[in-house]
Design an enzyme around this catalytic site. Structure first.
Site, mmCIF file in Angstrom:
data_model
loop_
_atom_site.group_PDB
_atom_site.id
_atom_site.type_symbol
_atom_site.label_atom_id
_atom_site.label_comp_id
_atom_site.label_asym_id
_atom_site.label_seq_id
_atom_site.Cartn_x
_atom_site.Cartn_y
_atom_site.Cartn_z
ATOM 1 N N VAL A 13 0.823 -1.216 0.000
ATOM 2 C CA VAL A 13 0.000 0.000 0.000
ATOM 3 C C VAL A 13 0.857 1.266 0.000
ATOM 4 C CG1 VAL A 13 -1.972 -1.084 1.105
ATOM 5 C CG2 VAL A 13 -0.228 0.022 2.531
ATOM 6 N N LYS A 37 14.002 -0.757 9.046
ATOM 7 C CA LYS A 37 13.138 -1.854 8.611
ATOM 8 C C LYS A 37 13.480 -3.068 9.468
ATOM 9 C CE LYS A 37 10.289 -3.852 5.561
ATOM 10 N NZ LYS A 37 8.910 -3.397 5.280
ATOM 11 N N VAL A 109 6.304 -4.420 8.752
ATOM 12 C CA VAL A 109 6.350 -5.480 7.745
ATOM 13 C C VAL A 109 4.925 -5.948 7.504
ATOM 14 C CG1 VAL A 109 6.869 -7.160 9.576
ATOM 15 C CG2 VAL A 109 7.270 -7.774 7.173
ATOM 16 N N GLY A 110 4.501 -5.963 6.232
ATOM 17 C CA GLY A 110 3.134 -6.367 5.930
ATOM 18 C C GLY A 110 2.129 -5.451 6.599
#
EC number: 6.3.3.3
Length: 213
Positions: A13, A37, A109-110
């Site tokens: 997204v 990250k 993440v995700g």
């Protein structure tokens, strides 16, 4: 200035896109910001983009302490490699970045509830960080439901939602894209920090900067 987490209503997204715009804009404003990250699956492109937007002297391991080669959720990827997501390693890397920078943008993440280990979701890790959360909404059909579910889940963790960024993932706009923002504004109290058109290479930081101080 506070560090914060960037999460999304789904994968793909625009979390990395928004995180990079924010890091770049903060640095252009004279703020020593860096991206982080914690976990990457499949490849390290997200971490590379964060490094390009931030300090160039950081290594990929400093920006992305846990890398798993299978492009699936972290828990499954770790099981396929007979390993686990070591959250202590992640915390040490985060602490080191935080000590050296004025602001660390932690890209999730995700989605918010993606599994990272036995009985552990990303939301558990986020709660341990105790950081405010910025939500990226992929502006498309179905975004309202995904957004409200994620906003409620963030609240249930006792975390502050810094605000929302709508990211238009396509050039074409349909009725959902045009009306999603007004519906989310009506049904939630999270402030809208911005709305990005497809491919936009800058972000107005005024509202976010106010909320980070």
């Amino acid at each position: 200035m506070r560090n914060f987490i960037v999460t999304g209503t789904d994968t793909e997204v625009g979390k990395t896109y928004v995180s990079c715009l924010i890091v770049k804009s903060l640095r252009e404003a004279g703020i020593n910001a860096a991206g982080f990250k914690p976990v990457a699956c499949g490849d390290r492109q997200d971490a590379r983009l964060l490094r390009e937007a931030g300090p160039k002297d950081l290594t990929l391991d400093e920006l992305n302490p846990v890398f798993l080669r299978n492009a699936t959720c972290p828990y499954v990827a770790a099981r396929l490699e007979n390993t686990k997501v070591d959250e202590k390693v992640i915390l040490r890397a985060y602490d080191a970045l935080s000590a050296a920078h004025e602001c660390v943008v932690v890209e999730g993440v995700g989605g918010w509830e993606v599994p990272i280990g036995p009985g552990r979701n990303f939301s558990d890790m986020a709660a341990d960080f105790k950081l405010p959360v910025l939500l990226v909404i992929g502006n498309k059909l179905g975004a309202i439901n995904h957004a409200l579910l994620t906003l409620n889940a963030i609240k249930e963790r006792g975390l502050e939602c810094l605000g929302i960024v709508f990211n238009n993932v396509k050039d074409e706009w349909d009725t959902a894209c045009v009306t999603n923002r007004s519906m989310v504004e009506e049904f939630s109290d999270a402030p809208i920090l911005g709305e990005l058109i497809h491919g936009q290479d800058y972000m107005d930081m005024d509202v976010l900067l106010e909320r980070l101080h």
